[in-house]
Design a protein around this motif. Sequence first.
Motif, PDB file in Angstrom:
ATOM      1  N   PHE A 175     -15.126 118.358 -14.918  1.00  0.00           N
ATOM      2  CA  PHE A 175     -16.452 118.115 -15.460  1.00  0.00           C
ATOM      3  C   PHE A 175     -17.465 118.094 -14.310  1.00  0.00           C
ATOM      4  CE2 PHE A 175     -13.363 116.236 -18.257  1.00  0.00           C
ATOM      5  CZ  PHE A 175     -13.797 116.580 -19.526  1.00  0.00           C
ATOM      6  N   ARG A 176     -18.638 118.633 -14.597  1.00  0.00           N
ATOM      7  CA  ARG A 176     -19.722 118.638 -13.606  1.00  0.00           C
ATOM      8  C   ARG A 176     -20.992 118.144 -14.308  1.00  0.00           C
ATOM      9  NH1 ARG A 176     -20.667 124.222 -10.925  1.00  0.00           N
ATOM     10  NH2 ARG A 176     -18.771 123.606  -9.824  1.00  0.00           N
TER      11      ARG A 176
ATOM     12  N   ILE B  79     -23.713 118.038 -18.973  1.00  0.00           N
ATOM     13  CA  ILE B  79     -22.332 117.911 -18.510  1.00  0.00           C
ATOM     14  C   ILE B  79     -21.629 119.237 -18.774  1.00  0.00           C
ATOM     15  CG2 ILE B  79     -20.168 116.633 -18.680  1.00  0.00           C
ATOM     16  CD1 ILE B  79     -21.756 114.336 -19.944  1.00  0.00           C
ATOM     17  N   GLU B  80     -21.142 119.855 -17.720  1.00  0.00           N
ATOM     18  CA  GLU B  80     -20.397 121.105 -17.866  1.00  0.00           C
ATOM     19  C   GLU B  80     -18.905 120.795 -17.977  1.00  0.00           C
ATOM     20  OE1 GLU B  80     -23.196 124.241 -15.376  1.00  0.00           O
ATOM     21  OE2 GLU B  80     -21.343 123.487 -14.486  1.00  0.00           O
ATOM     22  N   LEU B  81     -18.256 121.464 -18.888  1.00  0.00           N
ATOM     23  CA  LEU B  81     -16.797 121.415 -18.998  1.00  0.00           C
ATOM     24  C   LEU B  81     -16.253 122.696 -18.395  1.00  0.00           C
ATOM     25  CD1 LEU B  81     -14.036 120.412 -20.082  1.00  0.00           C
ATOM     26  CD2 LEU B  81     -14.625 121.508 -22.257  1.00  0.00           C
ATOM     27  N   ARG B  82     -15.384 122.554 -17.403  1.00  0.00           N
ATOM     28  CA  ARG B  82     -14.869 123.710 -16.686  1.00  0.00           C
ATOM     29  C   ARG B  82     -13.347 123.717 -16.735  1.00  0.00           C
ATOM     30  NH1 ARG B  82     -18.969 125.962 -13.879  1.00  0.00           N
ATOM     31  NH2 ARG B  82     -17.491 127.224 -12.692  1.00  0.00           N
TER      32      ARG B  82
ATOM     33  N   SER C 253     -20.378 135.259 -17.290  1.00  0.00           N
ATOM     34  CA  SER C 253     -20.030 135.732 -15.947  1.00  0.00           C
ATOM     35  C   SER C 253     -19.244 134.682 -15.171  1.00  0.00           C
ATOM     36  CB  SER C 253     -21.296 136.091 -15.173  1.00  0.00           C
ATOM     37  OG  SER C 253     -22.085 134.928 -14.907  1.00  0.00           O
ATOM     38  N   ASP C 254     -19.192 133.459 -15.702  1.00  0.00           N
ATOM     39  CA  ASP C 254     -18.457 132.365 -15.077  1.00  0.00           C
ATOM     40  C   ASP C 254     -17.287 132.006 -15.993  1.00  0.00           C
ATOM     41  OD1 ASP C 254     -17.483 130.074 -13.886  1.00  0.00           O
ATOM     42  OD2 ASP C 254     -19.427 129.099 -13.656  1.00  0.00           O
ATOM     43  N   ARG C 255     -16.126 132.568 -15.700  1.00  0.00           N
ATOM     44  CA  ARG C 255     -14.959 132.415 -16.589  1.00  0.00           C
ATOM     45  C   ARG C 255     -14.529 130.963 -16.738  1.00  0.00           C
ATOM     46  NH1 ARG C 255      -9.286 133.204 -15.022  1.00  0.00           N
ATOM     47  NH2 ARG C 255      -7.994 133.413 -16.891  1.00  0.00           N
ATOM     48  N   ALA C 256     -14.748 130.153 -15.723  1.00  0.00           N
ATOM     49  CA  ALA C 256     -14.286 128.764 -15.769  1.00  0.00           C
ATOM     50  C   ALA C 256     -15.217 127.859 -16.573  1.00  0.00           C
ATOM     51  CB  ALA C 256     -14.138 128.211 -14.359  1.00  0.00           C
ATOM     52  N   LEU C 257     -16.461 128.272 -16.777  1.00  0.00           N
ATOM     53  CA  LEU C 257     -17.425 127.438 -17.496  1.00  0.00           C
ATOM     54  C   LEU C 257     -17.201 127.607 -18.998  1.00  0.00           C
ATOM     55  CD1 LEU C 257     -19.819 125.549 -17.599  1.00  0.00           C
ATOM     56  CD2 LEU C 257     -21.340 127.539 -17.337  1.00  0.00           C
TER      57      LEU C 257
ATOM     58  N   LEU D 186     -14.432 114.708 -11.970  1.00  0.00           N
ATOM     59  CA  LEU D 186     -15.872 114.661 -12.184  1.00  0.00           C
ATOM     60  C   LEU D 186     -16.617 114.912 -10.875  1.00  0.00           C
ATOM     61  CD1 LEU D 186     -18.469 114.057 -13.792  1.00  0.00           C
ATOM     62  CD2 LEU D 186     -18.073 111.626 -13.339  1.00  0.00           C
ATOM     63  N   ASP D 187     -17.579 115.833 -10.959  1.00  0.00           N
ATOM     64  CA  ASP D 187     -18.457 116.143  -9.825  1.00  0.00           C
ATOM     65  C   ASP D 187     -19.890 115.946 -10.309  1.00  0.00           C
ATOM     66  OD1 ASP D 187     -19.556 117.151  -7.472  1.00  0.00           O
ATOM     67  OD2 ASP D 187     -19.542 119.205  -8.230  1.00  0.00           O
TER      68      ASP D 187
END
Length: 320
Positions: A22-23, A31-34, A82-86, A316-317
Amino acid sequence: MTALVHDAAAAPSMHNAQPWRFRYLRRSRTIELRADFERVMPHSDPDTRGLHLGCGAALLNLRVAVAHEGWCPETRLLPDLSDRALLAGVRLTGSGSRESDLGALYPAIHRRHSSRSPFEETVIPEAVRGALADAARLEGAMLTFPTSWHLQEVLELVRQGEARNITDRGSDQDLAQWTRAGTPSAHTTDDGVPDYAFGPRKRGGKAPVRDFAGSRQVAGRDSADFERTPQLALVSTLYDRPEDWLRAGQALERVLLLATIEGLSSSFATQPLEWTDLRWPLRDPVSGTGYTQMIIRLGYGPQGPGAPRRPVSQVLDIQP
């Protein structure tokens, strides 16, 4: 943010790999889930479908926790292709959320555990089944309860998947990597399935319970008779894309949280889902459409022990 991510990370995931990060972006209150692709299982989950399901479950928990705090979780799936992890972004907006009903599920987040113990033969009431199906529908998925010959077909496909996994070297490697048995670290690890969560070895019954011990002997482990007539539910989606896997994961967790509130216990049967040719016949035989994403075993019985979780500091970042 620490509390919200602590709640999100209580979600189930394949072999308890916890394949998420999480970022938090302070400026946009998002909050981004990666995805954490270092925690993927190359043999059991080569297309990362299971990873997406687990992350979807964590996303639902996050939305529930945000709603519980009085915020509105404005959610976008796959916001940047373009961001596969996001995998998703959850922006915290004002109160008065149209998802305020999610907050009612909050007490179940840390009570929900996978239970690999025998359940009672008590039939789940139709009203409860209907409510669980409605919960899945709210997340864009379908929940059905196979009966009669379809139930027997599902159970047979689980048996076939289990038999293949026993003799498949790759599946055995995944299991060995993510189970903790017979070592001092089994009770101190922060991921994987520890031996105290294996449950008893199945002596009889038809319940599809995965034996995480494999061929290993676990000291003090008992044997037990399981349900003769297991009650299973299938989570399905119309399509089979990453966004559908995320929706299925959210539907799965919403169902599990409601089931917990209704006094039900649960576990999973993923064996046939790990084999392409076995997964397809699981679909609804009436409509012949849709893709089965998860098999849930439901019933009245022990809630099961809590599985370990990684510290929030590891997942968490927080950024400006």
